[in-house]
Design an enzyme around this catalytic site. Sequence first.
Site, short mmCIF file in Angstrom:
data_model
loop_
_atom_site.label_atom_id
_atom_site.label_comp_id
_atom_site.label_asym_id
_atom_site.label_seq_id
_atom_site.Cartn_x
_atom_site.Cartn_y
_atom_site.Cartn_z
CE LYS A 137 -2.29 -0.99 3.79
NZ LYS A 137 -1.58 -2.22 4.23
NE ARG B 219 5.95 0.39 10.50
CZ ARG B 219 4.76 0.28 9.91
NH1 ARG B 219 4.60 0.74 8.67
NH2 ARG B 219 3.75 -0.28 10.52
NE ARG C 184 2.15 -4.22 11.83
CZ ARG C 184 3.17 -4.00 10.98
NH1 ARG C 184 4.36 -4.53 11.22
NH2 ARG C 184 2.99 -3.26 9.93
P1 AMP Z 1 0.59 0.91 9.37
O1 AMP Z 1 1.71 1.86 9.17
O2 AMP Z 1 -0.60 1.21 8.50
O3 AMP Z 1 1.02 -0.53 9.30
O4 AMP Z 1 0.07 1.15 10.86
C1 AMP Z 1 0.91 0.92 11.98
C2 AMP Z 1 0.06 0.77 13.24
O5 AMP Z 1 -0.68 1.98 13.49
C3 AMP Z 1 -1.00 -0.31 13.18
O6 AMP Z 1 -0.49 -1.60 13.51
C4 AMP Z 1 -2.02 0.19 14.21
O7 AMP Z 1 -1.58 -0.04 15.54
C5 AMP Z 1 -1.98 1.69 13.97
N1 AMP Z 1 -2.96 2.12 12.94
C6 AMP Z 1 -2.69 2.65 11.72
N2 AMP Z 1 -3.82 2.93 11.05
C7 AMP Z 1 -4.83 2.55 11.87
C8 AMP Z 1 -6.25 2.56 11.75
N3 AMP Z 1 -6.86 3.01 10.65
N4 AMP Z 1 -6.97 2.08 12.80
C9 AMP Z 1 -6.39 1.63 13.92
N5 AMP Z 1 -5.07 1.59 14.09
C10 AMP Z 1 -4.28 2.04 13.08
#
Ligand code: AMP
Length: 218
Positions: free
Chosen positions: A13, A160, A171
Amino acid sequence: MRIVLLGPPGSGKGTHSAWMQERLGIPQISTGDILRDAVASASELGAKAKGHMDSGGLVPDGLILDLMRERLQRADVRGGFILDGFPRTIPQAEGLDGLLGPLGQALDRVLNFVVARGELIGRLTSRRVCPKCKAVYNISFKPPREAGVCDACGTRLIQRDDDTEATVAQRLEVYERQTAPLIAYYRDRGLLTEIDGNQGYEEARAQAERALGVGADR
Ligand code: AMP
């Protein structure tokens, strides 16, 4: 154009948002990036989000919808946006519809990036990111020109905290349970296109270009 990118962590993404932003002239909104910046700056939102993020769980829907309500009112998204990592639950998707309706807006397309689970784990644990400009690399198949340094802005790359094997497994489980139901939600609304992310970057990009109706310009 108003686009949602759906798919598990590591499905591409963020990587595909990069060319879409440039190509379509609309901003990417990554809730993960917004939350990581909030944690880094020790803001109130960051303090509330950190524990959930560290454990691989989701930040509560209310907090996410508050931040998106504010974000979607800014001038830069009037011509469209690319949502990366939001919505992640059915209540968030319903909340998004509730935010866009009064603005006279609706989603145009949802791209669902499909990648096999074994491939995702390898991709996530070898992912490196730029903490400044958010560019995404992979030490196995998309390394930066100089090891450990961002091609775009020269900042030292980081792994990260949640890209470790234990957190990645959590996750992916959270994705299956809470986010995968959005596939049917958007399919039922006639918005979904599946992108086969197993074939590598170029093939996934070509499929996404067709789905968005933008011809290849390379
Ligand atoms: P990502 O960078 O999209 O993988 O997001 C990293 C972390 O941020 C996720 O594992 C969640 O803990 C939190 N997070 C990001 N976007 C959301 C969302 N839309 N709803 C809830 N938690 C989110």
